[in-house]
Design a protein around this motif. Structure first.
Motif, mmCIF file in Angstrom:
data_model
loop_
_atom_site.group_PDB
_atom_site.id
_atom_site.type_symbol
_atom_site.label_atom_id
_atom_site.label_comp_id
_atom_site.label_asym_id
_atom_site.label_seq_id
_atom_site.Cartn_x
_atom_site.Cartn_y
_atom_site.Cartn_z
ATOM 1 N N HIS A 178 0.818 -1.214 0.000
ATOM 2 C CA HIS A 178 0.000 0.000 0.000
ATOM 3 C C HIS A 178 0.856 1.271 0.000
ATOM 4 C CE1 HIS A 178 -3.329 -2.741 1.014
ATOM 5 N NE2 HIS A 178 -4.083 -1.808 0.473
ATOM 6 N N ALA A 179 2.067 1.155 0.547
ATOM 7 C CA ALA A 179 2.952 2.327 0.585
ATOM 8 C C ALA A 179 3.435 2.718 -0.804
ATOM 9 C CB ALA A 179 4.146 2.050 1.494
ATOM 10 N N VAL A 180 3.447 1.754 -1.721
ATOM 11 C CA VAL A 180 3.950 2.045 -3.075
ATOM 12 C C VAL A 180 2.854 1.963 -4.130
ATOM 13 C CG1 VAL A 180 6.266 1.242 -2.512
ATOM 14 C CG2 VAL A 180 4.611 -0.373 -3.470
ATOM 15 N N SER A 181 1.636 1.694 -3.686
ATOM 16 C CA SER A 181 0.547 1.526 -4.651
ATOM 17 C C SER A 181 0.253 2.837 -5.365
ATOM 18 C CB SER A 181 -0.719 1.020 -3.952
ATOM 19 O OG SER A 181 -1.171 1.950 -3.002
ATOM 20 N N ALA A 182 0.034 2.732 -6.642
ATOM 21 C CA ALA A 182 -0.311 3.889 -7.466
ATOM 22 C C ALA A 182 -1.254 3.426 -8.560
ATOM 23 C CB ALA A 182 0.946 4.510 -8.080
ATOM 24 N N GLU A 183 -2.148 4.281 -8.931
ATOM 25 C CA GLU A 183 -3.146 3.918 -9.940
ATOM 26 C C GLU A 183 -2.465 3.550 -11.256
ATOM 27 O OE1 GLU A 183 -7.174 5.778 -11.999
ATOM 28 O OE2 GLU A 183 -6.131 6.870 -10.415
ATOM 29 N N GLY A 184 -2.882 2.439 -11.820
ATOM 30 C CA GLY A 184 -2.355 2.028 -13.112
ATOM 31 C C GLY A 184 -1.234 1.010 -13.048
ATOM 32 N N LEU A 185 -0.642 0.782 -11.834
ATOM 33 C CA LEU A 185 0.435 -0.200 -11.712
ATOM 34 C C LEU A 185 -0.146 -1.604 -11.669
ATOM 35 C CD1 LEU A 185 2.911 1.356 -9.099
ATOM 36 C CD2 LEU A 185 3.134 1.268 -11.581
ATOM 37 N N ASP A 186 0.475 -2.548 -12.390
ATOM 38 C CA ASP A 186 0.025 -3.930 -12.302
ATOM 39 C C ASP A 186 0.699 -4.589 -11.093
ATOM 40 O OD1 ASP A 186 2.625 -4.593 -13.050
ATOM 41 O OD2 ASP A 186 2.088 -5.098 -15.109
ATOM 42 N N SER A 187 0.317 -5.837 -10.830
ATOM 43 C CA SER A 187 0.795 -6.506 -9.622
ATOM 44 C C SER A 187 2.308 -6.686 -9.617
ATOM 45 C CB SER A 187 0.097 -7.858 -9.446
ATOM 46 O OG SER A 187 0.344 -8.697 -10.558
ATOM 47 N N GLU A 188 2.901 -6.992 -10.776
ATOM 48 C CA GLU A 188 4.349 -7.189 -10.824
ATOM 49 C C GLU A 188 5.099 -5.905 -10.496
ATOM 50 O OE1 GLU A 188 6.167 -9.426 -14.035
ATOM 51 O OE2 GLU A 188 4.239 -10.358 -14.454
ATOM 52 N N ALA A 189 4.604 -4.784 -11.010
ATOM 53 C CA ALA A 189 5.244 -3.503 -10.721
ATOM 54 C C ALA A 189 5.125 -3.163 -9.238
ATOM 55 C CB ALA A 189 4.619 -2.406 -11.573
ATOM 56 N N LEU A 190 3.960 -3.483 -8.656
ATOM 57 C CA LEU A 190 3.756 -3.233 -7.226
ATOM 58 C C LEU A 190 4.701 -4.091 -6.384
ATOM 59 C CD1 LEU A 190 -0.148 -3.035 -7.032
ATOM 60 C CD2 LEU A 190 1.453 -1.164 -6.609
ATOM 61 N N ILE A 191 4.834 -5.361 -6.755
ATOM 62 C CA ILE A 191 5.712 -6.266 -6.008
ATOM 63 C C ILE A 191 7.153 -5.790 -6.099
ATOM 64 C CG2 ILE A 191 6.601 -8.621 -5.843
ATOM 65 C CD1 ILE A 191 3.847 -9.480 -7.105
ATOM 66 N N ARG A 192 7.571 -5.399 -7.304
ATOM 67 C CA ARG A 192 8.941 -4.916 -7.495
ATOM 68 C C ARG A 192 9.206 -3.688 -6.623
ATOM 69 N NH1 ARG A 192 9.304 -4.985 -12.815
ATOM 70 N NH2 ARG A 192 8.438 -2.933 -13.141
ATOM 71 N N ALA A 193 8.264 -2.753 -6.602
ATOM 72 C CA ALA A 193 8.418 -1.529 -5.811
ATOM 73 C C ALA A 193 8.407 -1.833 -4.327
ATOM 74 C CB ALA A 193 7.307 -0.536 -6.165
ATOM 75 N N ALA A 194 7.535 -2.775 -3.905
ATOM 76 C CA ALA A 194 7.457 -3.120 -2.493
ATOM 77 C C ALA A 194 8.728 -3.811 -2.018
ATOM 78 C CB ALA A 194 6.245 -4.024 -2.248
ATOM 79 N N LEU A 195 9.274 -4.702 -2.845
ATOM 80 C CA LEU A 195 10.522 -5.379 -2.476
ATOM 81 C C LEU A 195 11.676 -4.376 -2.402
ATOM 82 C CD1 LEU A 195 10.240 -8.617 -4.638
ATOM 83 C CD2 LEU A 195 10.330 -8.517 -2.144
ATOM 84 N N LYS A 196 11.696 -3.426 -3.327
ATOM 85 C CA LYS A 196 12.742 -2.405 -3.305
ATOM 86 C C LYS A 196 12.638 -1.570 -2.040
ATOM 87 C CE LYS A 196 14.697 1.368 -6.055
ATOM 88 N NZ LYS A 196 14.585 2.166 -7.303
ATOM 89 N N ALA A 197 11.395 -1.214 -1.661
ATOM 90 C CA ALA A 197 11.190 -0.407 -0.454
ATOM 91 C C ALA A 197 11.607 -1.174 0.795
ATOM 92 C CB ALA A 197 9.728 0.004 -0.348
ATOM 93 N N ALA A 198 11.355 -2.491 0.798
ATOM 94 C CA ALA A 198 11.683 -3.313 1.959
ATOM 95 C C ALA A 198 13.177 -3.403 2.195
ATOM 96 C CB ALA A 198 11.107 -4.719 1.789
ATOM 97 N N LEU A 199 13.950 -3.240 1.124
ATOM 98 C CA LEU A 199 15.409 -3.393 1.230
ATOM 99 C C LEU A 199 16.154 -2.083 1.391
ATOM 100 C CD1 LEU A 199 15.877 -6.137 -1.514
ATOM 101 C CD2 LEU A 199 15.892 -6.438 0.953
ATOM 102 N N THR A 200 15.388 -0.984 1.465
ATOM 103 C CA THR A 200 16.049 0.315 1.630
ATOM 104 C C THR A 200 15.920 0.808 3.059
ATOM 105 O OG1 THR A 200 14.016 1.422 0.907
ATOM 106 C CG2 THR A 200 15.706 0.989 -0.753
#
Length: 200
Positions: A178-200
């Motif tokens: 939810h922290a990286v969710s944005a309108e128009g992003l598909d699930s893969e893009a959301l997962i990629r962004a969430a994993l990146k956020a988790a590692l920063t």
């Protein structure tokens, strides 16, 4: 032993994948690093594979490159690291980055991966130091923006489910997505962004 599969992607729902190989549907599980490299559903792909055989299940794992498969096979030999955790680790880091963490003893970075605590990170460093031969070549570049062919009805929920499958606790998975969710992003893009956020 099945060494690789080449066929048409029927379904992509991280971490699961359905591949049609000459009319036979193979179900595989793959890391997010591999998912980022895959083309859209309906297109052809080739994956290296590893078959895990247990008394209660036979699971086929797919990999986008030899480095990733080698690392997976090395990880599952570590005490306390099963196939599911190995796949989760591979979803958060590629083979070259993992090798660097082991060589430098960077347990802090490893602890950011799902399911990896301080003791597990330290055990990985100790046990994997002698198994680094054979990798060091980075995986192919991520294919940013690779879609799923057909969008899920709710990409956010699909992304949360995938993060849970990768080892994150439900509340943490929901928070990260939810922290990286944005309108128009598909699930893969959301997962990629969430994993990146988790590692920063």
């Amino acid at each position: 032993m099945i060494g690789f599969l080449r066929g048409r992607i029927v379904k992509k729902q991280p971490p699961g994948l359905l591949l049609d190989v000459n009319g036979v549907g193979y179900e595989l599980e793959a890391s997010m690093n591999t998912f980022y490299q895959l083309p859209d559903a309906g297109e052809e792909a080739e994956l290296l594979t590893h078959l895990s055989v247990r008394e209660d299940s036979h699971t086929l794992y797919g990999f986008g490159g030899e480095d990733e498969r080698n690392l997976f096979r090395a990880l599952i030999k570590v005490n306390g690291i099963g196939a599911k955790m190995a796949l989760a680790i591979l979803s958060g880091i590629n083979a070259a980055e993992f090798g660097q963490c082991i060589e430098t003893g960077d347990d802090t970075r490893l602890q950011r991966l799902p399911g990896v605590g301080k003791k597990t990170a330290q055990r990985l460093i100790v046990e994997m130091r002698d198994r680094l031969d054979g990798w060091g070549v980075a995986l192919p570049p991520d294919k940013a923006g690779a879609g799923t062919g057909s969008r899920a009805a709710d990409p956010v929920n699909e992304a949360v489910s995938a993060m849970i499958s990768l080892g994150y606790r439900p509340q943490e998975a929901s928070r990260l997505v939810h922290a990286v969710s944005a309108e128009g992003l598909d699930s893969e893009a959301l997962i990629r962004a969430a994993l990146k956020a988790a590692l920063t």
